[in-house]
Design an enzyme around this catalytic site. Structure first.
Site, PDB file in Angstrom:
ATOM      1  N   TYR A 190       0.845  -1.191   0.000  1.00 46.92           N
ATOM      2  CA  TYR A 190       0.000   0.000   0.000  1.00 46.92           C
ATOM      3  C   TYR A 190       0.885   1.246   0.000  1.00 46.92           C
ATOM      4  CZ  TYR A 190      -2.520   3.999   1.544  1.00 46.92           C
ATOM      5  OH  TYR A 190      -2.995   5.276   1.615  1.00 46.92           O
ATOM      6  N   HIS A 241      -2.772   0.569   6.639  1.00 45.60           N
ATOM      7  CA  HIS A 241      -3.941   0.464   5.752  1.00 45.60           C
ATOM      8  C   HIS A 241      -4.768  -0.794   6.009  1.00 45.60           C
ATOM      9  CE1 HIS A 241      -5.871   1.789   1.843  1.00 45.60           C
ATOM     10  NE2 HIS A 241      -5.632   2.907   2.476  1.00 45.60           N
ATOM     11  N   GLU A 265      -0.856   4.496  11.531  1.00 43.69           N
ATOM     12  CA  GLU A 265      -2.229   4.647  11.044  1.00 43.69           C
ATOM     13  C   GLU A 265      -2.845   3.317  10.625  1.00 43.69           C
ATOM     14  OE1 GLU A 265      -2.359   7.443   7.859  1.00 43.69           O
ATOM     15  OE2 GLU A 265      -4.322   6.779   7.160  1.00 43.69           O
ATOM     16  N   ARG A 312      -8.874  10.041  12.655  1.00 43.85           N
ATOM     17  CA  ARG A 312      -8.408  10.212  11.278  1.00 43.85           C
ATOM     18  C   ARG A 312      -9.556  10.438  10.295  1.00 43.85           C
ATOM     19  NH1 ARG A 312      -4.802  11.310   8.055  1.00 43.85           N
ATOM     20  NH2 ARG A 312      -4.919   9.624   6.573  1.00 43.85           N
ATOM     21  N   ASP A 345      -8.325  13.032  -3.067  1.00 40.73           N
ATOM     22  CA  ASP A 345      -9.735  12.808  -3.377  1.00 40.73           C
ATOM     23  C   ASP A 345     -10.654  13.537  -2.389  1.00 40.73           C
ATOM     24  OD1 ASP A 345      -9.138  11.093  -1.324  1.00 40.73           O
ATOM     25  OD2 ASP A 345      -9.735   9.262  -2.361  1.00 40.73           O
TER      26      ASP A 345
HETATM   27 MG    MG Z   1      -4.833   5.911   5.464  1.00 39.23          MG
END
Ligand code: MG
Length: 441
Positions: A190, A241, A265, A312, A345
């Protein structure tokens, strides 16, 4: 407002003449929603959805972000076919009331599509409120708690050296926080490339494949090299991820502790949040979570039990600025800090909404930043700016951003940044393990 001040405002913010003219007539009765429009554009290849609300007062309108790039067409329909007829004639200055009305009007709630549609409306109403007041939205929220927004940016590479070269470049530009991701040759990591290495012949399918074992091993080597080459002071961030199994996460949590990350994260997926109780007891690495959250119950326990350090969320995915303000207040009570999702995005209005909360909440943590290319800035003027790693919003009323709708039409959905046809109507493809098992993206 005096004419001299109006001209100054226009020059400073590129606000169209009719909006400036409206400013001169402030003090008019409560504006009513006259029209709700959608601007769908992809100036950087990613599908952006911006909602425009017009009022019955000439020149008084606002923009909001409702970008869910993977299902963008559905947000357009949710706004045009459901919210628009519901909202026409309603007072534009009752933001929370309208949010509650929209939220309940579908009976079933909290889908990412519906939340994005509501976010577009919600943020547009905040824009209108700011234009009414002649103030940037951060002033409506009580004013600044800090001068600018500290950010992190992404460094990545198929090889460790490539990632660290990128990190050094960002540090030289003034970043104090850098997210680092490394690929695994031939595999689908990722956030990083896979290099020009052939896939092993033992992979049992044709698509991209992911190997959690090599991901963890490569990432530990990356952290070791990063600390050696970048030094102890730079704040390092990393995103797993949600791709590894919770037991592997527990092990990784112990192994990465020595590298003293700023945060780690998505070490777990939303379906596995109960594991945070165990993870929290086994690593002192700060934990960031919530990018995929769309329902308030997803964060309630994590925040109130102090199981995470950074929230987040993607503002439009939870319904816009109005619910995000409430979330930040909840987090403040438990000393959980903000780290709002800020990739490409999100339309620039959404980035401005992120930065507005970042500036005004006491429990700000860090903001993810992605640059606006020339095409994006052709469509959206007065985007937030970055200097020495700090993000700034402009001082014009509302979000201070205007949308060039003619330019927006030049970049229809369906094409990448270099004009190539995009697959899956903007949706993501698939990633599998070596044996063909689908994994979470
Ligand atoms: Mg992320």
């Amino acid at each position: 407002m005096k004419r001299r001040d109006l001209i100054k405002l226009a020059l400073a913010s590129y606000v169209p003449a009719e909006a400036i003219a409206w400013q001169a007539r402030r003090g008019m009765p409560s504006p009513k929603i006259k029209d709700v429009q959608v601007i769908a554009t992809a100036p950087a290849g990613l599908r952006l959805v911006t909602v425009k609300i017009l009022t019955d007062q000439d020149g008084l309108y606002g923009y909001g972000c409702g970008t869910y790039t993977q299902r963008a067409d559905l947000v357009v329909a949710a706004v045009e076919r459901y919210l628009k007829p519901f909202l026409i004639g309603k007072p534009a200055d009752r933001i929370d009331d309208i949010w509650q009305a929209c939220y309940n009007s579908s009976y079933w709630r909290n889908s990412p599509v519906l939340n994005n549609a509501i976010s577009g409306v919600d943020q547009a109403l905040w824009d209108i409120k700011g234009r009414q007041a002649g103030m940037p939205v951060y002033q409506l929220l009580g004013g600044k708690n800090r001068e600018a927004v500290d950010t992190y940016r992404h460094a990545s590479g198929a090889e460790i050296s490539e990632c660290l070269d990128q990190a050094k470049k960002l540090i030289a530009e003034g970043q104090r926080h850098v997210r680092i991701q490394v690929g695994t040759p031939g595999e689908a990591a990722y956030g990083a490339g896979r290099g020009n290495v052939a896939r092993p012949s033992s992979v049992l399918h044709d698509g991209p494949y992911y190997n959690p074992d090599t991901y963890v091993a490569r990432t530990l080597k990356l952290f070791e090299a990063a600390r050696k080459e970048l030094g102890p002071e730079i704040h390092l961030l990393h995103d797993s991820h949600e791709r590894i199994h919770p037991t592997q996460t527990l092990q990784m949590g112990k192994d990465i502790e020595q590298y003293k990350l700023f945060f780690w994260e998505d070490p777990l997926s939303p379906e596995d949040v109960a594991w945070f109780r165990r993870l929290r007891q086994q690593t002192s690495t700060p934990l960031a979570m919530g990018e995929l959250f769309t329902h308030p119950l997803e964060w309630m326990d994590l925040v109130s039990e102090r199981l995470i350090d950074y929230i987040r969320v993607h503002l439009t995915m939870i319904g816009g600025l109005t619910p995000a303000r409430k979330l930040t207040t909840l987090c403040e009570a438990f000393n959980v800090r903000t780290a709002f999702h800020g990739p490409g995005d999100i339309c620039p209005i959404g980035h401005a909404a992120n930065a507005t909360l970042d500036l005004t909440v006491p429990n700000f943590g860090i903001q993810e930043y992605s640059a606006f290319n020339e095409r994006v800035q052709e469509v959206y003027s007065n985007c937030p700016t970055l200097k020495n790693g700090y993000m700034y919003v402009n001082e014009a009323p509302g979000w201070g951003i205007e949308v060039n709708e003619t330019a927006a039409k030049k970049y229809p959905f369906g094409y990448g940044e270099t004009g190539e046809r995009k697959l899956y109507n903007g949706g993501w493809g698939e990633v599998r393990k070596r044996d063909g098992t689908i994994i979470k993206q």
